[in-house]
Structure formats: C-alpha cells, structure tokens
Write a protein that holds these residues in place. Structure first.
Motif, short mmCIF file in Angstrom:
data_model
loop_
_atom_site.label_atom_id
_atom_site.label_comp_id
_atom_site.label_asym_id
_atom_site.label_seq_id
_atom_site.Cartn_x
_atom_site.Cartn_y
_atom_site.Cartn_z
N GLN A 158 9.54 -6.83 -1.38
CA GLN A 158 8.39 -6.36 -2.13
C GLN A 158 7.28 -7.41 -2.19
O GLN A 158 6.10 -7.09 -2.03
N ARG A 159 7.65 -8.66 -2.42
CA ARG A 159 6.61 -9.68 -2.47
C ARG A 159 5.95 -9.86 -1.11
O ARG A 159 4.74 -10.10 -1.01
N ASP A 162 3.41 -7.12 -0.82
CA ASP A 162 2.28 -7.37 -1.72
C ASP A 162 1.38 -8.48 -1.18
O ASP A 162 0.14 -8.39 -1.24
N GLU A 163 1.98 -9.55 -0.65
CA GLU A 163 1.18 -10.68 -0.18
C GLU A 163 0.40 -10.32 1.08
O GLU A 163 -0.76 -10.73 1.23
N CYS A 165 -0.63 -7.30 1.89
CA CYS A 165 -1.67 -6.36 1.45
C CYS A 165 -2.83 -7.11 0.79
O CYS A 165 -4.00 -6.88 1.12
N SER A 166 -2.52 -8.00 -0.13
CA SER A 166 -3.56 -8.74 -0.85
C SER A 166 -4.38 -9.62 0.07
O SER A 166 -5.61 -9.67 -0.02
N SER A 212 3.00 -1.33 -0.39
CA SER A 212 1.99 -1.95 -1.24
C SER A 212 0.63 -1.41 -0.80
O SER A 212 0.39 -1.22 0.40
N SER A 214 -3.88 -1.24 -1.73
CA SER A 214 -5.05 -1.73 -2.45
C SER A 214 -6.21 -0.78 -2.20
O SER A 214 -6.20 0.03 -1.26
N GLU A 218 -4.45 2.11 -3.74
CA GLU A 218 -3.83 1.46 -4.90
C GLU A 218 -2.98 2.44 -5.70
O GLU A 218 -1.90 2.09 -6.19
N ARG A 245 10.58 -0.88 -7.83
CA ARG A 245 10.67 -2.32 -7.60
C ARG A 245 11.89 -2.92 -8.29
O ARG A 245 12.57 -3.78 -7.74
#
Length: 467
Positions: A158-159, A162-163, A165-166, A212, A214, A218, A245
């Motif tokens: 998951q991280r 997220d990373e 995507c960000s 993930s 944005s 989002e 999650r």
C-alpha cells in the motif's frame, strides 16, 4: 583459437571482473559494513565463511541488497523534470476521457521490492495511469522509472502504491494519477511439518491487490476509475477485489505468523542476538532507520527465516534411514522396471545470495522387475533434507541422486525444476524464468532411451509463483 577467445581466457585466468563498477563498490564503507554483517549471519548458521562456495557470498549479498534498494539514493524530480513535453491539443484545464486530455495508462510493469517486514523480495506488477493537464505530457518510460525508484526501497504494497501516486502527481501536475499494484509474496515453509507430514502442502503464496489515486481518481467511486478499470480488465485485473488497507496490513507478510516459521523459533532468535544486531546494521547501511516502527521486528523475522536453513537443525532427520528395495514375490534380475516419483516439492536457500529458491523434484530409478518401489515419504524426506540448507541447485540435484542410488542400489535419474528469487531481484531481473538441472547414475548415464523415457513422464508444465 581466435585472438578474441584468447583475450577472454586471459581475463578469466587473471580474475578480471566483467563489471567495471564492482571494484569501487566493494571498497565503499556501506558495502564493507554489510559484508561484515553477512559473515556474522553465516557463522550463526554454522557455515565456514572460508569455504569456496561461501567465501564471496558476503559481497554478493551486499551488492544485491544495495542494488535492490538503490531507490533511497534517487530523486523523482531528476527523472520527471526533463521529460515533460508540450502537447498543444490537450485541454488547458482538467482532462476528460474520450477526447483531448484523455487517460494515459501503462500496464504490466514488472518490478520487485524488498518486504520491510522480513527482507525477502516480493514481486510487483504495476499498472499506472494519469490524465494529462496543462497542455503537457510526460515520457511514458518515466512512469516506469518513477515507480522503480520507490520499488527499490524496503516497502509494503500500500505504501508503495501511495508513494508512486503522490510522486507522479507532484512531478507531472496532471488532472489525476491512478496506480494499481498486484503483489506476490513468497510463503514461509515449515521444515518440521514437512518431515512429520510428508505430503503436506506449503502455505499458498500471499497475493494482494492495492490501489492509490489522486486528483480525479482520489474518490474510489469517481467516474475516472471507470475507464481505468475497464482497461485493466483486458489484462485480467479486477479492481473490485482490492481489500481494505487494515486487512492488507494484517495478512500481507507471513513473518507475522510465528507458526509459519518452522525451525526459526523465537527461542532460536533470542539465542542469537548477534545475528539480530547484524541484520539491524544492514538496515542502517541501506539508508533505513532500524528504529522505524515498521522495521522494529524485521531483524528478528529475517533471522527466523534463516534459521530454517541451519544445517544442524535437520541433521538427524534422516539418521538411520536405510531402506533396501524388497521383492513383492518372484522377481527377475534380468529385466529392469522403471519407477518414478514426480513433483516432490522443495524449498532451499541460495548460498551465493542468501535468497530462497523453490520448485519440484522428479526422481526416476530402474530396479529388478518384481521389486517394490521406494516409499514416496522417504523420497520426500530426502528432498527436504538436502533442500533445507544453504545450497546451489546443481549440488542439490546431485546429492538427491546419489542418496537415492545409495539406499536402493538402483540406477537413478533426478531432475530439479526451480524458480530462483535471485533471478528477479538482481542482475537481469527476469520474471518467470525457470532453471532445470539433471543428475544421472548407472544405466541412465549411458542409455539415451532410458533418459528419454523418464523425461517423457515429467508433466509438461510446473506450477509457478510468478504473476
């Protein structure tokens, strides 16, 4: 011999490295620190660190770990900033599907990452997309490179999503970014249950699907996900199966289930604080904080995994097992009969890189007609006895063949098919590759027809842990 071949032979004799960067890497303090830690681990397993097969293992492990976590030393902006291109036809504002500024998606990107809970590599199939905005697009290869930066760190699925995507959202400034990852983690075999229950199945591979989003992605119920998930379904990915999650964190790494760790018990870890400290020092050398909450138990988890492959743990399991084939009635020594046992599962740990490899063993042997075959349970015990050690596949194949021949007095042939973690987590990073080795004794070594007859019995396809 041509001049080129002669030059190559001279290089081999002189020990010239084909990789020019190895010498500099070998002298770096981080590499030296990891090598020292690996020697502690090898000694804790009862290995002779000066043995030929082990002597260079500390450097090999250090090189693989540093390469596999090189993302700590890379920056996203260095990749993205020079790869944004103007595209006049794009809408100035928020992009929309079906026209200018529509979805761009790159599918089926293969990566590996190191699990932050146990330090074993896990496979990642990455699908990443974005909706362009501001009259510019990014070079497609950069989507893959940005994802690789974060994959080459200690991660959980998951991280990682997220990373990626960000970072892409900040670097591209699009209308939205969507990332979907399919991840596959190696299971933890249990040597003790293998010997007591010879046909027991290993716990299945752990698979998770995470996402993930944005911007326009989002909200997981946003319309933008419709096109994205529709394109993924062409590749067999069903996004509706994504777990929450909290569920993913609890079920992801098998190191959190102590019953899966076999010989690597908590008591064994407590008795080897030097090994635990060595793993913690490796984390620090890779650029991580060993005191980070997610890494607090990682050294112990990795040591528990390694202890499964300690030679002395399994040394007595086959002690005293000597079985001769017995006739089940009248037998003929003039006629030989072929027996075979196929798809015997095994797990092992590569002594060159301290990475697991696994697969199946096929055993064939010729004995006088009328004799009973060797019990499958004994053959499986032999396979696991030689598997649960620091090994190389070639030696594993030979040792199984020699032992079967020794206890039975039969001509023997062994084929081992294996998937090596080191093939995906270092070097060529080749997903799905399979290595096969053969050992032959007695008649099999001189009779091509006998070898061909046995090979015909082996199933055409083997099970794979590849996404």
């Amino acid at each position: 011999m041509g001049s080129g071949e002669g030059h190559f032979c001279i290089e081999l004799e002189n020990g010239t490295k084909l990789g020019g960067n190895d010498l500099g890497l070998e002298k770096e303090p981080k590499t030296v620190a990891i090598e020292d830690a690996v020697r502690v681990l090898l000694q804790g397993l009862g290995e002779d660190i000066n043995r030929d097969g082990i002597k260079k293992t500390p450097f090999r492990v250090a090189k693989a770990l540093r390469d596999g976590t090189r993302g700590y030393e890379q920056k996203v902006k260095d990749i993205v900033q020079g790869a944004l291109f103007p595209e006049v036809g794009l809408h100035d504002g928020v992009g929309h599907a079906g026209g200018a500024g529509g979805l761009v998606i790159v599918r089926d990107l293969d990566f590996f990452s190191y699990c932050e809970s146990c330090l074993l590599p896990f496979q990642v199939k990455c699908n990443v997309g974005y909706v362009p905005s501001g009259q510019r697009v990014v070079g497609l290869s950069k989507l893959s490179r940005v994802a690789d930066i974060f994959a080459k760190r200690l991660q959980d699925p998951q991280r990682l999503a997220d990373e990626v995507c960000s970072a892409l959202h900040l670097g591209i400034n699009p209308a939205g970014v969507a990332v979907v990852l399919q991840c596959l983690h190696i299971p933890f075999p249990n040597p003790e249950s293998v010997f007591h229950h010879h046909d027991s199945k290993h716990q299945g591979w752990i698979k998770v699907l995470v996402s993930s989003g944005s911007g326009v992605f989002e909200n997981e119920n946003a319309e933008a996900w419709g096109d994205y998930t529709g394109l993924l379904k062409f590749r067999g990915v069903t996004v509706e199966k994504i777990p929450t999650r909290d569920t993913m964190r609890k079920s992801w790494c098998p190191s959190h289930g102590s019953s899966l760790l076999g010989n690597g018990s908590s008591e064994a870890v407590a008795a080897n604080p030097g090994m635990v400290a060595a793993v913690a020092s490796i984390l620090g050398s890779l650029g991580e904080d060993p005191l980070r909450k997610e890494l607090e138990e990682t050294p112990g988890h990795f040591v528990r995994w390694l202890m499964n492959f300690q030679n002395t743990k399994l040394e007595m399991k086959l002690n005293g097992i000597k079985t001769l084939l017995k006739p089940n009635g009248e037998c003929s020594h003039n006629h030989q009969q072929m027996h075979s046992e196929l798809n015997l599962s095994f797990w092992s740990q590569c002594e060159h890189h301290l990475l697991p490899f696994h697969g199946v063993v096929h055993i064939g042997y010729l004995c006088p007609q009328g004799f009973n075959p060797i019990e499958k349970s004994l053959l499986q015990s032999i396979v696991h006895f030689y598997g649960f050690k620091l090994q190389v596949q070639e030696r594993l194949t030979r040792q199984i063949a020699e032992t079967v021949s020794s206890i039975s007095g039969c001509d023997t042939m062994v084929v081992v098919e294996a998937y090596h973690t080191c093939m995906i987590s270092r070097g060529i990073e080749k997903f799905g590759s399979n290595t096969a080795t053969i050992a032959v004794l007695g008649r099999f070594s001189i009779d091509p027809a006998a070898r061909a007859m046995f090979l015909e019995r082996i199933p055409k396809s083997a099970t794979s842990g590849i996404l």
